[in-house]
Design an enzyme around this catalytic site. Structure first.
Site, PDB file in Angstrom:
ATOM      1  N   CYS A  85       1.566  -5.876  16.264  1.00  0.00           N
ATOM      2  CA  CYS A  85       0.763  -4.930  17.044  1.00  0.00           C
ATOM      3  C   CYS A  85      -0.722  -5.253  16.860  1.00  0.00           C
ATOM      4  CB  CYS A  85       1.064  -3.499  16.619  1.00  0.00           C
ATOM      5  SG  CYS A  85       2.805  -3.039  16.829  1.00  0.00           S
ATOM      6  N   CYS A  93      -3.173  -3.097  14.498  1.00  0.00           N
ATOM      7  CA  CYS A  93      -2.661  -2.696  13.186  1.00  0.00           C
ATOM      8  C   CYS A  93      -2.979  -3.759  12.140  1.00  0.00           C
ATOM      9  CB  CYS A  93      -1.152  -2.474  13.255  1.00  0.00           C
ATOM     10  SG  CYS A  93      -0.429  -1.958  11.684  1.00  0.00           S
ATOM     11  N   GLU A 115       0.836  -1.197   0.000  1.00  0.00           N
ATOM     12  CA  GLU A 115       0.000   0.000   0.000  1.00  0.00           C
ATOM     13  C   GLU A 115       0.869   1.244   0.000  1.00  0.00           C
ATOM     14  OE1 GLU A 115      -2.843   0.436   3.089  1.00  0.00           O
ATOM     15  OE2 GLU A 115      -3.657  -1.578   2.827  1.00  0.00           O
ATOM     16  N   CYS A 148      -3.371   2.117   7.872  1.00  0.00           N
ATOM     17  CA  CYS A 148      -2.302   1.292   7.318  1.00  0.00           C
ATOM     18  C   CYS A 148      -2.703  -0.174   7.201  1.00  0.00           C
ATOM     19  CB  CYS A 148      -1.070   1.424   8.212  1.00  0.00           C
ATOM     20  SG  CYS A 148       0.307   0.415   7.681  1.00  0.00           S
ATOM     21  N   GLY A 174       4.884  -2.415   7.426  1.00  0.00           N
ATOM     22  CA  GLY A 174       6.228  -2.824   7.816  1.00  0.00           C
ATOM     23  C   GLY A 174       6.836  -1.942   8.890  1.00  0.00           C
ATOM     24  N   LEU A 202       3.979   4.702  20.593  1.00  0.00           N
ATOM     25  CA  LEU A 202       3.964   4.451  22.036  1.00  0.00           C
ATOM     26  C   LEU A 202       2.669   3.743  22.455  1.00  0.00           C
ATOM     27  CD1 LEU A 202       5.470   4.819  24.696  1.00  0.00           C
ATOM     28  CD2 LEU A 202       4.407   7.095  24.889  1.00  0.00           C
ATOM     29  N   HIS A 203       1.548   4.423  22.340  1.00  0.00           N
ATOM     30  CA  HIS A 203       0.190   3.865  22.459  1.00  0.00           C
ATOM     31  C   HIS A 203      -0.237   3.451  23.867  1.00  0.00           C
ATOM     32  CE1 HIS A 203       0.274   4.179  18.201  1.00  0.00           C
ATOM     33  NE2 HIS A 203       1.110   3.193  18.023  1.00  0.00           N
TER      34      HIS A 203
END
Length: 349
Positions: free
Chosen positions: A118, A121, A94, A335, A161, A217-218
């Site tokens: 993750c 994601c 993408e 993403c 990636g 970070l999240h």
């Protein structure tokens, strides 16, 4: 017979060696480099400033790898355009083009799939296949520029990636794309997003490349972040912040931190206060991101009032904070989502 090589991955100096070793003048290297990276001519037969003999050598020795756009979706809400780009081996990545009032930007993929795992994601929901090579990252830019007949001003390595997991190819790509004889992209207009590979952040600082980096970070608590982002089991938040401090000391580039806000998961005052304690004395920017829900991660996005409250609290406590503007939400803009949907339709696991 000389083995096939990919000339599009080479710097001007490396091309000079290739041309001289094949009986040509060194100045041909710059001509070839500019044909690829400035004039967007990829077929040696179309390089009319080369003799037929030289074109024949290029066709003989160069392992030409063509990439192509197979799908483009335009947002009806903004100027975002999402591309599916096919590599020469049939794998798909993408690429996202974003138009702003003051500049254009492109979000590039650096791998086919991702190893990081993750939870929220979409990029990780199909298996990791391989790293992208430098020319494949360049091709994403050149194909989009040719398609839209525009010049791209900014590059963000935030697509599919983990860029630092493909360190050598990404650093070579940066060398190629910033070369004054080619695309001549300003190093200050390139931003790399990483989930926090500490050893590679330090290497990036020592290599003095000077790009902007932003850390995914999240969650400010290690025990919770580890569940969202498995890389946290290898590198603690403290280790990541120490590496960021080192990067800032070496490069003087302000560090960005990305924080995906998940309703009733990481959006309470407890999390805000912990973020303040981690970031308030650092030269950084905290970028709040509204969760883009995916099927495999059953959580909710906060409303805009909660996002604004979060931002205002952080700014009041001396952490420079913004909310990322959502782009292309009507075209699977987050993403990996469009690629996943395409693979599912084709029955790819």
């Amino acid at each position: 017979m000389q083995n096939k090589i990919i000339l599009e991955n080479m710097t001007v100096d490396e091309l000079k060696e290739f041309f001289v070793n094949n009986g040509e003048k060194p100045f041909r290297a710059l001509q070839y480099f500019q044909a690829i990276h400035k004039n967007r001519i990829f077929n040696p037969d179309e390089m009319t400033n080369f003799s037929n003999s030289l074109r024949g050598k290029l066709n003989q020795y160069n392992d030409i790898k063509n990439c192509s756009i197979i799908k483009r979706i335009d947002s009806k809400l903004d100027n975002t355009k999402k591309y599916l780009i096919e590599m020469s081996d049939g794998n798909i990545v993408e690429t996202v083009f974003m138009q702003y009032k003051t500049h254009t930007s492109i979000c590039l993929s650096t791998q086919i799939g991702c190893k990081m795992g993750c939870k929220f994601c979409a990029s990780t929901k199909k298996s990791f296949v391989r790293n992208l090579q430098p020319y494949e990252m360049c091709a994403q830019i050149y194909l989009v520029e040719n398609d839209l007949d525009i010049r791209i001003n900014n590059i963000v390595l935030m697509g599919i990636g983990e860029p630092l997991d493909n360190y050598d190819n990404v650093s070579r790509f940066i060398d190629l794309i910033t070369d004054k004889d080619g695309q001549d992209m300003s190093i200050r207009n390139i931003t790399l997003s990483t989930c926090g590979l500490v050893d590679k952040i330090i290497r990036l600082a020592n290599d003095d490349i000077g790009i902007n980096i932003t850390i995914s970070l999240h969650n400010p608590f290690d025990n919770e972040r580890n569940k969202l982002m498995p890389i946290g089991n290898k590198y603690s938040i403290e280790e990541i912040l120490d590496a960021c401090d080192y990067y800032f000391k070496k490069t003087k580039r302000r560090i960005g931190f990305e924080y995906t806000v998940i309703e009733n998961v990481n959006d309470s005052k407890k999390y805000m206060d912990k973020l303040v304690s981690l970031l308030k004395n650092r030269n950084c920017l905290l970028n709040l991101i509204t969760l883009n829900p995916i099927e495999e991660f059953n959580q909710k996005s906060p409303d805009r009032y909660k996002m604004t409250e979060f931002m205002e609290y952080m700014n009041k406590n001396n952490v420079n904070t913004t909310i990322r503007r959502k782009q292309g939400i009507d075209i699977d803009g987050a993403c990996g989502q469009l690629r996943i949907n395409n693979m599912t339709k084709r029955g790819v696991k």
